[in-house]
Design a protein around this motif. Structure first.
Motif, PDB file in Angstrom:
ATOM      1  N   SER A 174       0.817  -1.224   0.000  1.00  0.00           N
ATOM      2  CA  SER A 174       0.000   0.000   0.000  1.00  0.00           C
ATOM      3  C   SER A 174       0.844   1.265   0.000  1.00  0.00           C
ATOM      4  O   SER A 174       0.532   2.241  -0.704  1.00  0.00           O
ATOM      5  N   GLY A 175       1.916   1.293   0.802  1.00  0.00           N
ATOM      6  CA  GLY A 175       2.737   2.488   0.896  1.00  0.00           C
ATOM      7  C   GLY A 175       3.428   2.822  -0.414  1.00  0.00           C
ATOM      8  O   GLY A 175       3.410   3.971  -0.870  1.00  0.00           O
ATOM      9  N   LEU A 176       4.051   1.831  -1.025  1.00  0.00           N
ATOM     10  CA  LEU A 176       4.677   2.042  -2.327  1.00  0.00           C
ATOM     11  C   LEU A 176       3.654   2.486  -3.356  1.00  0.00           C
ATOM     12  O   LEU A 176       3.880   3.421  -4.131  1.00  0.00           O
ATOM     13  N   ASP A 177       2.516   1.802  -3.360  1.00  0.00           N
ATOM     14  CA  ASP A 177       1.503   2.085  -4.377  1.00  0.00           C
ATOM     15  C   ASP A 177       0.881   3.471  -4.186  1.00  0.00           C
ATOM     16  O   ASP A 177       0.545   4.145  -5.167  1.00  0.00           O
ATOM     17  N   ALA A 178       0.727   3.911  -2.944  1.00  0.00           N
ATOM     18  CA  ALA A 178       0.160   5.240  -2.689  1.00  0.00           C
ATOM     19  C   ALA A 178       1.125   6.342  -3.125  1.00  0.00           C
ATOM     20  O   ALA A 178       0.709   7.364  -3.686  1.00  0.00           O
ATOM     21  N   ALA A 228       6.034   2.959   2.308  1.00  0.00           N
ATOM     22  CA  ALA A 228       6.359   4.388   2.308  1.00  0.00           C
ATOM     23  C   ALA A 228       7.573   4.669   3.184  1.00  0.00           C
ATOM     24  O   ALA A 228       8.424   5.495   2.848  1.00  0.00           O
ATOM     25  N   ILE A 229       7.660   3.978   4.321  1.00  0.00           N
ATOM     26  CA  ILE A 229       8.820   4.140   5.205  1.00  0.00           C
ATOM     27  C   ILE A 229      10.089   3.721   4.482  1.00  0.00           C
ATOM     28  O   ILE A 229      11.150   4.349   4.614  1.00  0.00           O
ATOM     29  N   GLU A 230       9.994   2.667   3.665  1.00  0.00           N
ATOM     30  CA  GLU A 230      11.149   2.224   2.894  1.00  0.00           C
ATOM     31  C   GLU A 230      11.483   3.188   1.763  1.00  0.00           C
ATOM     32  O   GLU A 230      12.657   3.330   1.381  1.00  0.00           O
ATOM     33  N   VAL A 231      10.491   3.893   1.214  1.00  0.00           N
ATOM     34  CA  VAL A 231      10.784   4.971   0.261  1.00  0.00           C
ATOM     35  C   VAL A 231      11.582   6.068   0.967  1.00  0.00           C
ATOM     36  O   VAL A 231      12.532   6.628   0.404  1.00  0.00           O
TER      37      VAL A 231
END
Length: 434
Positions: A183-187, A365-368
């Motif tokens: 979800s985080g990457l995709d958002a 997202a944290i990994e981004v």
């Protein structure tokens, strides 16, 4: 490889989308700076669960945030209304805006968008409210008279994005992306597309999840995905290690300010990194299982690199999904080899889940954030707790200690229940230009 001589970025645009602000909330020190110090220090943040009594569960460890919403400027009304995950999102969105040099009053409301990822939405509040209306689960027919008036919001994940939009004054495209652990990457990728297609000038994009609750722990206990190593919490998550036994549940949020690079530079903003390419695939195979050859993740990686117009030799660092389950670690190791060929054995790979845990939809997202900060600081964070080599995981996983290295291009990947496989390519601003 030759630096700075690659072709332009994705879809013929000749550019990426700029990240000009980062906000992070994870276990350990607060804020983006504290997060970076925690992950590069390689100090796991795991402990026995304190949010509730975990005695009856198989896995009793987690990566919890010591979070007081009042310390982060949330009002009493906001604390009453918002789930913990929404509170995380507000705090990180505010940090991202401040880091980008923007205040809500600087934004054109109609040209500002929001994209928030979440796997499990308002789990903490839903779990709490069910316990209240059912008298701790003892009533077969619940009494709705005891429910919070905000309960409808907890049922609707869109409330997470709405809260961020309200707080920032964003009146452009606003949405929630929920694709499990990607979800985080995709958002963030959706936010990138909003900028690329011209639907918004500024997008607050990222993800949030606060899943540390009895229902979530019970669900992962049932499929034995989380680590049962309760006697030594700090070492409970050991990605790529031969003795690994599952992931450690975490919580957190990361939000970003995304904008067109030229516009960012024109207003004097600092571009931390650019998002150059993204792709997502689904294996249509199994709800929780993964094919061992990593084919679907490899296809996503190849497509993201193609969109970014970066050769495989241009990847300087891979931020792995690295959950610490046997099937995932082997699956993505195979995917890296399949997509990158011989270069997979030369590029450093690491998992920050070994330090901050697996916060489900938020972790992408944290990994981004970790990827962008690796570019900014030319440092690769380590994989903690990696002591015993697994013959099937035979790449350079940066065990134990962070590594100084010029980082122009980062590949970050995610894998989620349902078969979701996502890959994103980030680049240093001004490098790999056409």
């Amino acid at each position: 490889m030759t630096r700075g001589t690659g072709r332009g970025t994705g879809r013929g645009t000749g550019r990426g989308v700029a990240i000009t602000g980062i906000g992070v909330l994870t276990p350990g020190a607060p804020g983006a700076r504290g997060f970076w110090e925690t992950v590069t220090g390689g100090r796991p943040t795991f402990r026995t669960i304190t949010a509730f009594d975990p005695a009856r569960f198989r896995s009793r460890v987690a990566a919890e945030i010591d979070f007081d919403p009042g310390d982060h400027g949330l009002t009493l009304r906001q604390r009453r209304r918002m789930d913990r995950a929404a509170q995380f999102a507000i705090v990180t969105a505010r940090e991202a805006l401040a880091a980008s040099g923007l205040a809500p009053g600087d934004l054109d409301p109609a040209r500002t968008g929001v994209s928030v990822g979440s796997a499990v939405g308002c789990t903490v509040s839903l779990d709490r409210e069910y316990s209240i209306v059912s008298d701790g689960g003892r009533l077969p027919v619940v009494d709705p008279g005891y429910a919070s008036r905000h309960l409808p919001d907890y049922f609707v994940p869109a409330s997470l994005a709405r809260e961020v939009a309200w707080d920032a004054g964003a009146e452009g495209p606003v949405c929630v992306v929920s694709t499990g652990c990607t979800s985080g990457l995709d958002a963030v990728a959706h936010g990138m597309e909003l900028i690329r297609e011209g639907s918004a000038d500024i997008v607050l994009a990222g993800a949030t999840d606060a899943p540390i609750s009895p229902i979530t722990v019970a669900c992962f206990d049932a499929i034995k995905a989380t680590s049962p190593d309760n006697d030594d919490p700090v070492r409970a998550c050991r990605p790529f290690d031969a003795t690994r036994s599952g992931f450690v549940l975490g919580e957190g949020s990361a939000m970003f300010v995304l904008e067109e690079p030229g516009a960012a530079l024109a207003r004097g903003a600092r571009v931390i990194a650019e998002i150059r390419g993204f792709a997502s695939r689904c294996n249509a195979y199994h709800m929780t299982g993964l094919r061992p050859d990593g084919a679907e993740m490899a296809v996503a990686i190849e497509a993201a690199l193609d969109q970014a117009r970066i050769p495989v030799e241009g990847v300087d660092y891979i931020n792995a999904h690295g959950s610490g389950t046997k099937q995932n670690d082997r699956h993505e190791t195979a995917a890296f080899k399949r997509a990158l060929g011989d270069h997979a054995r030369r590029v450093p790979v690491s998992s920050i889940k070994s330090v901050v845990g697996h916060s489900l939809g938020a972790i992408g997202a944290i990994e981004v954030a970790a990827s962008a900060l690796a570019i900014e600081h030319d440092v690769v964070p380590p994989t903690a707790n990696l002591r015993h080599r697994d013959p099937e995981c035979d790449l350079d996983y940066v065990p134990g200690t962070a590594r100084e290295l010029r980082v122009d291009t980062v590949l970050t990947v995610g894998s989620g229940f349902g078969g979701f496989q996502s890959a994103m390519v980030l680049g240093a601003p001004g490098r790999w230009r056409s």
